[in-house]
Design a protein around this motif. Sequence first.
Motif, PDB file in Angstrom:
ATOM      1  N   UNK A  41     -68.939 -54.007 -17.285  1.00 39.50           N
ATOM      2  CA  UNK A  41     -68.152 -52.807 -17.024  1.00 39.50           C
ATOM      3  C   UNK A  41     -66.663 -53.167 -17.029  1.00 39.50           C
ATOM      4  N   UNK A  42     -65.859 -52.155 -17.270  1.00 41.95           N
ATOM      5  CA  UNK A  42     -64.411 -52.341 -17.285  1.00 41.95           C
ATOM      6  C   UNK A  42     -63.754 -51.087 -17.812  1.00 41.95           C
ATOM      7  N   UNK A  43     -62.508 -50.869 -17.449  1.00 40.91           N
ATOM      8  CA  UNK A  43     -61.794 -49.684 -17.920  1.00 40.91           C
ATOM      9  C   UNK A  43     -61.503 -49.801 -19.409  1.00 40.91           C
ATOM     10  N   UNK A  44     -61.120 -48.712 -20.037  1.00 41.16           N
ATOM     11  CA  UNK A  44     -60.765 -48.717 -21.446  1.00 41.16           C
ATOM     12  C   UNK A  44     -59.627 -49.711 -21.687  1.00 41.16           C
ATOM     13  N   UNK A  45     -59.820 -50.589 -22.668  1.00 44.08           N
ATOM     14  CA  UNK A  45     -58.810 -51.598 -22.963  1.00 44.08           C
ATOM     15  C   UNK A  45     -58.959 -52.883 -22.180  1.00 44.08           C
ATOM     16  N   UNK A  46     -60.050 -53.000 -21.417  1.00 45.06           N
ATOM     17  CA  UNK A  46     -60.243 -54.206 -20.596  1.00 45.06           C
ATOM     18  C   UNK A  46     -60.766 -55.391 -21.400  1.00 45.06           C
ATOM     19  N   UNK A  47     -61.226 -55.154 -22.625  1.00 42.88           N
ATOM     20  CA  UNK A  47     -61.696 -56.250 -23.471  1.00 42.88           C
ATOM     21  C   UNK A  47     -63.195 -56.292 -23.692  1.00 42.88           C
ATOM     22  N   UNK A  48     -63.929 -55.263 -23.243  1.00 43.26           N
ATOM     23  CA  UNK A  48     -65.389 -55.271 -23.333  1.00 43.26           C
ATOM     24  C   UNK A  48     -65.882 -55.389 -24.774  1.00 43.26           C
ATOM     25  N   UNK A  49     -65.380 -54.506 -25.642  1.00 42.44           N
ATOM     26  CA  UNK A  49     -65.864 -54.497 -27.025  1.00 42.44           C
ATOM     27  C   UNK A  49     -65.474 -55.777 -27.763  1.00 42.44           C
ATOM     28  N   UNK A  50     -64.279 -56.266 -27.503  1.00 44.98           N
ATOM     29  CA  UNK A  50     -63.859 -57.524 -28.134  1.00 44.98           C
ATOM     30  C   UNK A  50     -64.751 -58.673 -27.670  1.00 44.98           C
ATOM     31  N   UNK A  51     -65.063 -58.707 -26.387  1.00 41.80           N
ATOM     32  CA  UNK A  51     -65.919 -59.768 -25.856  1.00 41.80           C
ATOM     33  C   UNK A  51     -67.285 -59.763 -26.525  1.00 41.80           C
ATOM     34  N   UNK A  52     -67.956 -58.612 -26.563  1.00 38.51           N
ATOM     35  CA  UNK A  52     -69.330 -58.605 -27.069  1.00 38.51           C
ATOM     36  C   UNK A  52     -69.389 -58.881 -28.570  1.00 38.51           C
ATOM     37  N   UNK A  53     -68.314 -58.597 -29.304  1.00 40.02           N
ATOM     38  CA  UNK A  53     -68.326 -58.905 -30.737  1.00 40.02           C
ATOM     39  C   UNK A  53     -68.197 -60.402 -31.005  1.00 40.02           C
ATOM     40  N   UNK A  54     -67.844 -61.174 -29.994  1.00 42.77           N
ATOM     41  CA  UNK A  54     -67.850 -62.631 -30.124  1.00 42.77           C
ATOM     42  C   UNK A  54     -69.247 -63.209 -29.898  1.00 42.77           C
ATOM     43  N   UNK A 241     -62.129 -49.732  -7.574  1.00 41.66           N
ATOM     44  CA  UNK A 241     -61.249 -48.568  -7.695  1.00 41.66           C
ATOM     45  C   UNK A 241     -59.824 -49.020  -8.033  1.00 41.66           C
ATOM     46  N   UNK A 242     -59.395 -50.126  -7.439  1.00 39.53           N
ATOM     47  CA  UNK A 242     -58.036 -50.630  -7.672  1.00 39.53           C
ATOM     48  C   UNK A 242     -57.815 -51.079  -9.113  1.00 39.53           C
ATOM     49  N   UNK A 243     -58.897 -51.484  -9.822  1.00 41.85           N
ATOM     50  CA  UNK A 243     -58.733 -51.883 -11.227  1.00 41.85           C
ATOM     51  C   UNK A 243     -59.108 -50.751 -12.179  1.00 41.85           C
ATOM     52  N   UNK A 244     -59.160 -49.531 -11.647  1.00 44.63           N
ATOM     53  CA  UNK A 244     -59.331 -48.363 -12.495  1.00 44.63           C
ATOM     54  C   UNK A 244     -60.756 -47.958 -12.783  1.00 44.63           C
ATOM     55  N   UNK A 245     -61.712 -48.431 -11.973  1.00 44.87           N
ATOM     56  CA  UNK A 245     -63.112 -48.085 -12.179  1.00 44.87           C
ATOM     57  C   UNK A 245     -63.609 -47.172 -11.061  1.00 44.87           C
ATOM     58  N   UNK A 246     -64.669 -46.429 -11.372  1.00 44.17           N
ATOM     59  CA  UNK A 246     -65.339 -45.657 -10.343  1.00 44.17           C
ATOM     60  C   UNK A 246     -66.460 -46.496  -9.743  1.00 44.17           C
ATOM     61  N   UNK A 247     -67.120 -45.954  -8.754  1.00 45.81           N
ATOM     62  CA  UNK A 247     -68.342 -46.548  -8.212  1.00 45.81           C
ATOM     63  C   UNK A 247     -69.423 -45.484  -8.330  1.00 45.81           C
ATOM     64  N   UNK A 248     -70.707 -45.869  -8.229  1.00 41.66           N
ATOM     65  CA  UNK A 248     -71.763 -44.858  -8.315  1.00 41.66           C
ATOM     66  C   UNK A 248     -71.557 -43.722  -7.321  1.00 41.66           C
ATOM     67  N   UNK A 249     -72.026 -42.542  -7.690  1.00 42.21           N
ATOM     68  CA  UNK A 249     -71.838 -41.383  -6.811  1.00 42.21           C
ATOM     69  C   UNK A 249     -72.457 -41.621  -5.443  1.00 42.21           C
ATOM     70  N   UNK A 250     -73.611 -42.288  -5.403  1.00 41.46           N
ATOM     71  CA  UNK A 250     -74.259 -42.572  -4.125  1.00 41.46           C
ATOM     72  C   UNK A 250     -73.372 -43.466  -3.262  1.00 41.46           C
TER      73      UNK A 250
END
Length: 286
Positions: A41-54, A241-250
């Motif tokens: 998980x990570x906010x948009x632009x955090x590097x997720x897609x770049x990481x998994x393509x490696x 939350x401080x790094x721009x993510x939500x947490x589960x609704x529960x």
Amino acid sequence: MEPIIRVENLTHTYGENTPFCRSAVKDVSMEIRRGEFLGIIGHTGSGKSTLIQHLNGLLKPTSGKIWLGDRDVWAEPKKIREVRFRVGLVFQYPEYQLFEETAYKDIAFGPRNMGLDEKEIDRRVRTSAAFAGLGEELLEKSPFDLSGGQKRRVAIAGVIAMEPEVLILDEPSAGLDPAGRKGLLENIQAYHKEKGTTVVMVSHSMDEVAENVDRIVVLANAGVVMSGTPHEVFSRAQELIDVGLNVPQVTQVAMELVRQGVDIDPAVYTVDDLRRSLSALKGGRA
């Protein structure tokens, strides 16, 4: 569990030696364990897609290494194709990459490129279609005549048909309706449990991650900022939350109950967890 993929000090820089130079991932080290269901998980632009393509050699590191078992995936660049058969990657909105005349042929494309005989290809097509929740009556239809959710299942089945050791899914439920999301995630979970294949899921949905994965890696600002079980990660809700993510609704509900003075664990992340926590209260009912 032993690691099946190890990422060592991975950095990937786009636009090197230009004014537009930026590192999408920077000095990332992590491991993916054999047989686990890992969430990233990570906010948009955090590097997720770049990481998994490696992880399957679609991108080559600017620096650092990716190990698949005991093999440096870039030690022999001419054999990178073998890595892509062992680590299957399903992109976000993969239905846009369908191109064959029938769903059957689309699913068969990967196994056929592996040089398998027709009998084995047929077995893999039908088995992977079943895992993806795709009825056999749809296999001879044009993928372009299928619904959006059915197209998504065809694309996922096409990767499963290569029988990879690691299956990576980038936002697999994006754009689907609630019933479609639920059904697809149930299929992925059943596939993981029956085959024992390592599954890596990138998702923006904290609820999907919380309900499905064994372990979570959190990315922010091009690096790993935390990892652990869902309970360990969601117990650090304010940091998320401080790094721009939500947490589960529960978890949000539990945090608010704690603020109101209710003595429960604020790190609960499923409805069942919350029910048990409330039931444990003296005289509580749930």
